[in-house]
Design a protein around this motif. Structure first.
Motif, mmCIF file in Angstrom:
data_model
loop_
_atom_site.group_PDB
_atom_site.id
_atom_site.type_symbol
_atom_site.label_atom_id
_atom_site.label_comp_id
_atom_site.label_asym_id
_atom_site.label_seq_id
_atom_site.Cartn_x
_atom_site.Cartn_y
_atom_site.Cartn_z
ATOM 1 N N ASP A 1 0.879 -1.165 0.000
ATOM 2 C CA ASP A 1 0.000 0.000 0.000
ATOM 3 C C ASP A 1 0.919 1.218 0.000
ATOM 4 O O ASP A 1 1.435 1.627 1.032
ATOM 5 N N LEU A 2 1.108 1.773 -1.210
ATOM 6 C CA LEU A 2 2.156 2.786 -1.364
ATOM 7 C C LEU A 2 1.906 4.027 -0.523
ATOM 8 O O LEU A 2 2.830 4.693 -0.094
ATOM 9 N N SER A 3 0.635 4.348 -0.288
ATOM 10 C CA SER A 3 0.351 5.598 0.424
ATOM 11 C C SER A 3 0.858 5.546 1.862
ATOM 12 O O SER A 3 1.021 6.571 2.501
ATOM 13 N N ASP B 1 0.525 3.221 -9.512
ATOM 14 C CA ASP B 1 0.219 3.045 -8.090
ATOM 15 C C ASP B 1 0.191 1.569 -7.708
ATOM 16 O O ASP B 1 -0.388 1.182 -6.703
ATOM 17 N N THR C 1 0.310 11.843 -6.784
ATOM 18 C CA THR C 1 -0.631 11.859 -5.667
ATOM 19 C C THR C 1 -0.224 10.762 -4.677
ATOM 20 O O THR C 1 0.610 9.910 -5.006
ATOM 21 N N GLY D 1 0.349 7.556 -2.856
ATOM 22 C CA GLY D 1 0.233 6.184 -3.354
ATOM 23 C C GLY D 1 0.754 6.009 -4.769
ATOM 24 O O GLY D 1 0.756 4.900 -5.298
ATOM 25 N N GLU D 2 1.205 7.108 -5.399
ATOM 26 C CA GLU D 2 1.751 6.978 -6.753
ATOM 27 C C GLU D 2 3.271 7.082 -6.730
ATOM 28 O O GLU D 2 3.839 7.764 -5.873
#
Ligand SMILES: Cc1cc2nc3c(=O)[nH]c(=O)nc-3n(C[C@@H](O)[C@@H](O)[C@H](O)COP(=O)(O)OP(=O)(O)OC[C@H]3O[C@@H](n4cnc5c(N)ncnc54)[C@H](O)[C@@H]3O)c2cc1C
Ligand code: FES
Ligand code: FES
Length: 444
Positions: A181-183, A300, A322, A324-325
């Protein structure tokens, strides 16, 4: 979780945090105090060690990124009781001074002697530019390294076994893009900006531990030709860009700017994606990517989108990314017939200097007339600037003094330079005009 790697020829394991600095682990855990902390920011080179044979600043390398790799510190350079040729030459030639930076100098020199078939004065000086010795004495150091270059066994690997370890790579820092979960993650590539941010940043890493290592992601690593365009993974380092035959052949301006980033220690770690994401107006690769008409592929983990690089930077240190990207790769057109390029970086010195002004330009000429132009400048506004109006002035014209003067005036109107510690706005504006003029006159 532990990290295993080969250190000075022997297999070792450390239980320190994945984001602990390699410098601290070497000194505190393994009692190898040859690597010194001078600046802690990648500037001085006193902490230089070899990572898989390449000089790096141990103060900017997180332990997790050495999993499965080979580290050589100065303690592993000698062959038993016998000094390595480069150490012997530094001793005999008086290239040592107080000794604080000598371990880093010896290792940078060793790497250069192993990589360069015919070392010269200028190649040695360039290789050692990231080792800034406060005692000075540069001339003796250069002479000593050139003397070591004459030794037949200068390249012999040191230590009992310096071959890469067989430990599985990547156990310490997560590397699966689709599963992440990149964010919620701190993204790290070469770490040259992240770790240079200092103790506050390290505390954040130690506390959080939510780190995603982009340098281990295969999708972010390659350079290739795809449908008449050069594709470059975001985690490609400047050292790789500098050396890669495709880049050297088709995008020589990109290869050249890669060699202007910091020192060899920095180029061996810093990535092009990190330079873009960091979004400093002084990022040297950014104007080059603008001038080359790059596109950025952003993802993402599930979806991808492609953005013209001219739209990527939206404000001071801001981008279209943004939460998570991340940047996956760059796509650059192959240069057409009659294309010429011009690149100048102006800083306080040739290496290890942040730009005061950088100009990158691509021109297309037909029958002596400019039919295409893209000019871009760095360190002259909050973001790198595409000088559209200056380029428009050039179209349909012959590259002559009058045109050069008009384009230079126009370029100065398109930027908003700042006063800061490195330079004044007035100086930057003046230099930009001179560079634009010189770029156009170089076409004659
Ligand atoms: C001593 C020194 C000298 C330097 N000299 C120069 C110079 O002359 N010219 C110059 O331009 N720069 C210079 N730099 C800065 C340069 O090293 C960095 O900008 C580098 O390119 C950043 O890449 P990295 O892989 O190290 O990024 P990291 O430090 O790993 O990351 C930097 C930031 O980018 C983010 N990030 C990294 N990769 C991605 C990605 N693929 N997608 C989204 N976000 C990402 C990270 O999360 C982080 O926020 C210097 C740095 C040092 C320490
Ligand atoms: S301590 Fe200065 S470069 Fe690492
Ligand atoms: S050897 Fe003394 S500061 Fe470099």
């Amino acid at each position: 979780m532990t990290v295993s790697f080969t250190l000075n020829g022997g297999r070792v394991t450390s239980a320190a945090a994945a984001m602990a600095r390699l410098l601290d682990v070497l000194r505190d855990e393994f009692d190898l105090t040859g690597a010194k902390e001078g600046c802690g920011e990648g500037e001085c080179g006193a902490c230089t060690v070899l990572l898989d044979g390449d000089p790096v600043c141990a103060c900017l390398v997180p332990l997790g990124q050495v999993e499965g790799r080979t580290v050589l510190s100065v303690e592993g350079l000698a062959r038993g009781a016998e000094l390595a040729p480069v150490q012997r030459a530094l001793l005999d030639g008086g290239g040592i001074q107080c000794g604080a930076c000598t371990p880093g100098v010896a290792l940078s020199a060793q790497a250069h002697l192993e990589r360069c078939a015919q070392p010269t004065r200028s190649s040695v000086n360039e290789a050692l530019a990231g080792n800034i010795c406060r005692c000075t004495g540069y001339e003796r150091i250069t002479r000593s390294v050139l003397a070591a270059a004459q030794c037949e066994d200068r390249c012999a690997k040191s230590g009992p076994d310096a071959s890469p370890s067989d430990a599985p790579a990547g156990a310490a820092i997560e590397e699966d893009l689709s599963a992440a979960d990149l964010s919620k993650k701190i993204l790290i590539a070469g770490g040259t900006d992240l770790l240079a941010a200092g103790p506050a940043a390290w505390d954040r890493f130690r506390a959080g531990g939510e780190v995603l290592d982009l340098s281990k992601m295969r999708d972010l690593r390659g350079i290739g030709l795809v449908a008449e365009r050069v594709e470059i993974g975001a985690a490609v380092t400047f050292a790789e860009l500098r050396r890669h035959p495709l880049v050297r052949e088709h995008l020589p301006m990109l290869a050249q700017v890669a060699g202007l980033i910091g020192s060899h220690q920095i180029q061996n770690r810093a990535t092009i994606g990190g330079n873009m994401a960091n979004a400093s107006p002084a990022g040297d690769s950014l104007p080059v990517l603008l001038a080359l008409g790059a596109e950025v592929v952003i993802g993402d983990g599930e979806n991808e989108r492609c953005v013209p690089y001219a739209q990527f930077h939206t404000g001071y240190r801001q981008t279209v990314l943004t939460a998570g990207e991340l940047i996956l790769r760059l796509s650059l057109p192959l240069p057409g017939e009659g294309q010429h390029w011009f690149l100048r970086k102006v800083g306080t010195r040739a290496a290890q200097a942040i730009s005061k002004v950088l100009l990158a330009a691509c021109f297309e000429l037909r029958d002596g007339i400019v039919v295409g132009a893209r000019l871009a400048a760095g360190s002259v506004a909050a973001t790198p600037v595409l000088l559209d109006q200056a380029a428009a002035v050039c179209i349909g014209q012959r590259p002559q003094e009058e045109l050069a003067r008009r384009a230079a005036t126009q370029a100065r109107l398109e930027v908003k330079p700042m006063d800061d510690l490195r330079s004044s706005a007035r100086y930057r504006s003046h230099v930009l005009g001179r560079l634009v003029r010189r770029g156009i006159m170089s076409l004659r």
